[in-house]
Design a protein around this motif. Structure first.
Motif, PDB file in Angstrom:
ATOM      1  N   ILE A 124       0.841  -1.208   0.000  1.00 50.67           N
ATOM      2  CA  ILE A 124       0.000   0.000   0.000  1.00 50.67           C
ATOM      3  C   ILE A 124       0.870   1.250   0.000  1.00 50.67           C
ATOM      4  N   LYS A 125       1.908   1.211   0.809  1.00 46.82           N
ATOM      5  CA  LYS A 125       2.806   2.360   0.905  1.00 46.82           C
ATOM      6  C   LYS A 125       3.589   2.546  -0.384  1.00 46.82           C
ATOM      7  N   ASN A 126       4.152   1.478  -0.909  1.00 46.20           N
ATOM      8  CA  ASN A 126       4.973   1.581  -2.111  1.00 46.20           C
ATOM      9  C   ASN A 126       4.161   1.959  -3.353  1.00 46.20           C
ATOM     10  N   SER A 127       2.902   1.559  -3.388  1.00 43.92           N
ATOM     11  CA  SER A 127       2.050   1.876  -4.543  1.00 43.92           C
ATOM     12  C   SER A 127       1.446   3.273  -4.467  1.00 43.92           C
ATOM     13  N   GLY A 128       1.592   3.945  -3.327  1.00 45.67           N
ATOM     14  CA  GLY A 128       1.028   5.287  -3.188  1.00 45.67           C
ATOM     15  C   GLY A 128      -0.476   5.306  -3.135  1.00 45.67           C
ATOM     16  N   ILE A 129      -1.064   4.244  -2.620  1.00 43.60           N
ATOM     17  CA  ILE A 129      -2.523   4.148  -2.534  1.00 43.60           C
ATOM     18  C   ILE A 129      -3.027   5.043  -1.403  1.00 43.60           C
ATOM     19  N   GLU A 130      -4.072   5.823  -1.697  1.00 43.73           N
ATOM     20  CA  GLU A 130      -4.659   6.717  -0.703  1.00 43.73           C
ATOM     21  C   GLU A 130      -6.149   6.433  -0.568  1.00 43.73           C
ATOM     22  N   ILE A 131      -6.632   6.584   0.647  1.00 46.30           N
ATOM     23  CA  ILE A 131      -8.042   6.317   0.960  1.00 46.30           C
ATOM     24  C   ILE A 131      -8.759   7.645   1.182  1.00 46.30           C
ATOM     25  N   GLY A 132      -9.965   7.757   0.645  1.00 43.58           N
ATOM     26  CA  GLY A 132     -10.781   8.949   0.843  1.00 43.58           C
ATOM     27  C   GLY A 132     -12.234   8.565   1.015  1.00 43.58           C
ATOM     28  N   VAL A 133     -13.116   9.545   0.813  1.00 45.01           N
ATOM     29  CA  VAL A 133     -14.544   9.297   1.006  1.00 45.01           C
ATOM     30  C   VAL A 133     -15.294   9.527  -0.299  1.00 45.01           C
ATOM     31  N   LEU A 134     -16.401   8.842  -0.431  1.00 44.97           N
ATOM     32  CA  LEU A 134     -17.328   9.072  -1.541  1.00 44.97           C
ATOM     33  C   LEU A 134     -18.331  10.104  -1.051  1.00 44.97           C
ATOM     34  N   GLY A 135     -18.140  11.359  -1.470  1.00 45.07           N
ATOM     35  CA  GLY A 135     -18.978  12.421  -0.936  1.00 45.07           C
ATOM     36  C   GLY A 135     -19.674  13.234  -2.008  1.00 45.07           C
ATOM     37  N   LYS A 136     -20.444  14.211  -1.558  1.00 44.50           N
ATOM     38  CA  LYS A 136     -21.187  15.082  -2.452  1.00 44.50           C
ATOM     39  C   LYS A 136     -20.273  16.200  -2.972  1.00 44.50           C
ATOM     40  N   LYS A 137     -20.518  16.586  -4.242  1.00 46.60           N
ATOM     41  CA  LYS A 137     -19.752  17.672  -4.831  1.00 46.60           C
ATOM     42  C   LYS A 137     -20.625  18.408  -5.836  1.00 46.60           C
ATOM     43  N   GLU A 138     -20.474  19.751  -5.842  1.00 51.90           N
ATOM     44  CA  GLU A 138     -21.217  20.560  -6.803  1.00 51.90           C
ATOM     45  C   GLU A 138     -20.561  20.412  -8.180  1.00 51.90           C
ATOM     46  N   MET A 139     -21.300  19.858  -9.124  1.00 49.81           N
ATOM     47  CA  MET A 139     -20.766  19.653 -10.470  1.00 49.81           C
ATOM     48  C   MET A 139     -21.793  20.080 -11.508  1.00 49.81           C
ATOM     49  N   HIS A 140     -21.301  20.468 -12.683  1.00 49.80           N
ATOM     50  CA  HIS A 140     -22.185  20.841 -13.771  1.00 49.80           C
ATOM     51  C   HIS A 140     -21.874  19.997 -15.002  1.00 49.80           C
ATOM     52  N   THR A 141     -22.918  19.725 -15.750  1.00 53.77           N
ATOM     53  CA  THR A 141     -22.719  19.019 -17.007  1.00 53.77           C
ATOM     54  C   THR A 141     -22.273  20.015 -18.069  1.00 53.77           C
ATOM     55  N   THR A 142     -21.534  19.540 -19.027  1.00 53.34           N
ATOM     56  CA  THR A 142     -21.035  20.421 -20.080  1.00 53.34           C
ATOM     57  C   THR A 142     -21.404  19.872 -21.450  1.00 53.34           C
ATOM     58  N   LEU A 143     -21.612  20.793 -22.371  1.00 53.92           N
ATOM     59  CA  LEU A 143     -21.890  20.460 -23.755  1.00 53.92           C
ATOM     60  C   LEU A 143     -20.722  20.970 -24.594  1.00 53.92           C
ATOM     61  N   PRO A 189     -22.591   3.307  -4.570  1.00 58.51           N
ATOM     62  CA  PRO A 189     -22.726   2.162  -3.657  1.00 58.51           C
ATOM     63  C   PRO A 189     -22.776   2.641  -2.207  1.00 58.51           C
ATOM     64  N   ASP A 190     -23.211   1.748  -1.344  1.00 59.40           N
ATOM     65  CA  ASP A 190     -23.310   2.083   0.080  1.00 59.40           C
ATOM     66  C   ASP A 190     -21.959   1.830   0.755  1.00 59.40           C
ATOM     67  N   VAL A 191     -21.036   2.695   0.517  1.00 63.40           N
ATOM     68  CA  VAL A 191     -19.700   2.591   1.114  1.00 63.40           C
ATOM     69  C   VAL A 191     -19.301   3.955   1.654  1.00 63.40           C
ATOM     70  N   LYS A 192     -18.378   3.952   2.568  1.00 58.71           N
ATOM     71  CA  LYS A 192     -17.899   5.201   3.152  1.00 58.71           C
ATOM     72  C   LYS A 192     -16.507   5.563   2.656  1.00 58.71           C
ATOM     73  N   SER A 193     -15.612   4.593   2.691  1.00 57.09           N
ATOM     74  CA  SER A 193     -14.225   4.861   2.306  1.00 57.09           C
ATOM     75  C   SER A 193     -13.906   4.183   0.980  1.00 57.09           C
ATOM     76  N   VAL A 194     -13.259   4.926   0.095  1.00 55.63           N
ATOM     77  CA  VAL A 194     -12.875   4.391  -1.204  1.00 55.63           C
ATOM     78  C   VAL A 194     -11.433   4.785  -1.496  1.00 55.63           C
ATOM     79  N   VAL A 195     -10.814   4.034  -2.402  1.00 58.51           N
ATOM     80  CA  VAL A 195      -9.464   4.372  -2.845  1.00 58.51           C
ATOM     81  C   VAL A 195      -9.573   5.555  -3.807  1.00 58.51           C
ATOM     82  N   VAL A 196      -8.890   6.658  -3.513  1.00 59.14           N
ATOM     83  CA  VAL A 196      -8.992   7.864  -4.322  1.00 59.14           C
ATOM     84  C   VAL A 196      -7.741   8.124  -5.146  1.00 59.14           C
ATOM     85  N   LYS A 197      -6.697   7.307  -4.924  1.00 56.48           N
ATOM     86  CA  LYS A 197      -5.459   7.519  -5.680  1.00 56.48           C
ATOM     87  C   LYS A 197      -4.792   6.175  -5.941  1.00 56.48           C
ATOM     88  N   ASN A 198      -4.313   6.017  -7.196  1.00 56.17           N
ATOM     89  CA  ASN A 198      -3.602   4.805  -7.615  1.00 56.17           C
ATOM     90  C   ASN A 198      -4.446   3.542  -7.467  1.00 56.17           C
TER      91      ASN A 198
END
Length: 380
Positions: free
Chosen positions: A48-67, A356-365
């Motif tokens: 985990i350390k050597n691969s640079g894997i990081e853990i984060g959260v699946l959260g809400k974010k303000e996003m807009h669709t683009t054309l 999905p119903d999860v709290k923590s997800v891998v956010v890097k690598n």
């Protein structure tokens, strides 16, 4: 002979020892990646350390669709001027080429013709006759007041005076159209030529004449553009036209410098679908520079809406067999591969539609986990 047998035995023992050691190392590597289920994998803390894997959260974010659409840099019609002359004539002098910058009021060309002489002559003659008609009118008016002359003669003098005023006024306006000033015109400064002046400041884009050429009032001599108010003309397909409205923001880029972004705002949407099933969207360009010239091809991304969605960084999503997945952190260095449906990608984040119903997800690598999982399957 004994030495040869001893050497052969030594090589056999050494070879077996190396083979045994290599198998032990492979077994040790296998032990570092433990499959706990078909879609789960467990890694060691070192991996985990050597691969640079990081853990984060699946959260809400303000996003807009683009054309995403395409278009070109354009100039508003009021900033494009075609220069003609009110009367025909020969081009006596001009020294313009496309691309030259001219200031408002500067001389673009000199035109000469005998009709300019005739026009000035007619004006001065009419102006002289006006003085006589005015004097005769005043004389007849005084005589008619004392009944020393008939009403008919007074009315004739009045009509002649009125007609002559009209003639002088109309000839004066014709002279003004040529660029001459009738109030400064007299019998000593009659000119056979006129100057064509620049109506705006800008750049010469078209030159349709040359010295010695005869031009008429219907000919366009020059075309000028004032690039101070550029706008973007976008082409949008009919299926997307209903998603647009005035005031929406647009990020534009050029093919030459795709890293440089220009902000534009939708100003007008043409309420008509053409034969090619598209419509034109006119946008005000908020910032421009010398690299933006009329006709420049533009790539544009139109912000359609803004909403709160579940999102993760782009590095958290992996693709396997044309499907999108994320890895949830299950604890004890275990990770579960979960299929998701992605949506909008904006500012480095990806919308997760089927959250999905999860709290923590891998956010890097996350790809490092995928590779280790699939490699362990092949080894198994």
């Amino acid at each position: 002979m004994k030495q040869a047998i001893i050497l052969a035995s030594f090589l056999t023992i050494f070879s077996c020892s190396c083979t045994s050691e290599k198998k032990e190392q492979q077994e040790e590597v296998k032990k570092t990646v433990v499959k706990t289920d078909a879609d789960q994998v467990q890694l060691s803390p070192e991996q985990i350390k050597n691969s640079g894997i990081e853990i984060g959260v699946l959260g809400k974010k303000e996003m807009h669709t683009t054309l995403k659409v395409n278009g070109v840099i354009d100039v508003p019609p009021e900033n494009i001027v075609s220069v003609s002359i009110p009367l025909g004539g020969y081009v006596k002098k001009m020294s313009l080429i496309p691309g030259m910058r001219v200031a408002k009021g500067s001389v673009l060309a000199t035109i000469e013709d005998q009709q300019y002489i005739q026009l000035q002559q007619d004006y001065l003659t009419a102006k002289s006759r006006l003085k006589f008609a005015e004097a005769d009118y005043n004389r007849q008016k005084g005589l008619n007041a004392t009944k020393a002359t008939s009403d008919k003669l007074f009315q004739q003098a009045e009509s002649e005076f009125s007609n002559q005023k009209i003639l002088v006024r109309s000839l004066a306006e014709k002279i003004r159209l040529t660029g001459l000033n009738p109030s400064q015109l007299n019998e000593t400064n009659i000119s056979r030529s006129i100057n064509i002046y620049a109506p705006i400041s800008g750049y010469i884009t078209k030159v349709n004449v040359n010295p010695g050429k005869y031009v008429t009032s219907s000919d366009v001599l020059f075309e000028l553009i004032n690039p101070g108010a550029l706008h973007v003309n976008l082409t949008v397909f009919e299926n997307d036209a209903s998603k647009l409205k005035e005031g929406q923001k647009i990020i534009c880029t050029t093919n030459k410098h795709p890293e440089k972004k220009y902000l534009a705002i939708i100003h007008l949407i043409t309420p008509n679908i053409g034969e090619d099933r598209t419509t034109s969207v006119h946008c005000d360009l908020k910032d421009n520079d010398k690299d933006l010239l009329p006709g420049t091809f533009m790539n544009a991304a139109i912000e359609l809406n803004n909403s709160s969605v579940n999102a993760v960084p782009e590095a958290a999503v992996v693709k396997w067999e044309n499907k999108d997945y994320i890895f949830s952190a299950e604890g004890a260095d275990k990770f579960k591969m979960i299929r998701v449906e992605t949506g909008v990608i904006n500012n480095g984040f990806v919308e997760i539609k089927s959250a999905p119903d999860v709290k923590s997800v891998v956010v890097k690598n996350a790809y490092a986990i995928l590779m280790k999982m699939k490699n362990s399957e092949e080894e198994g």
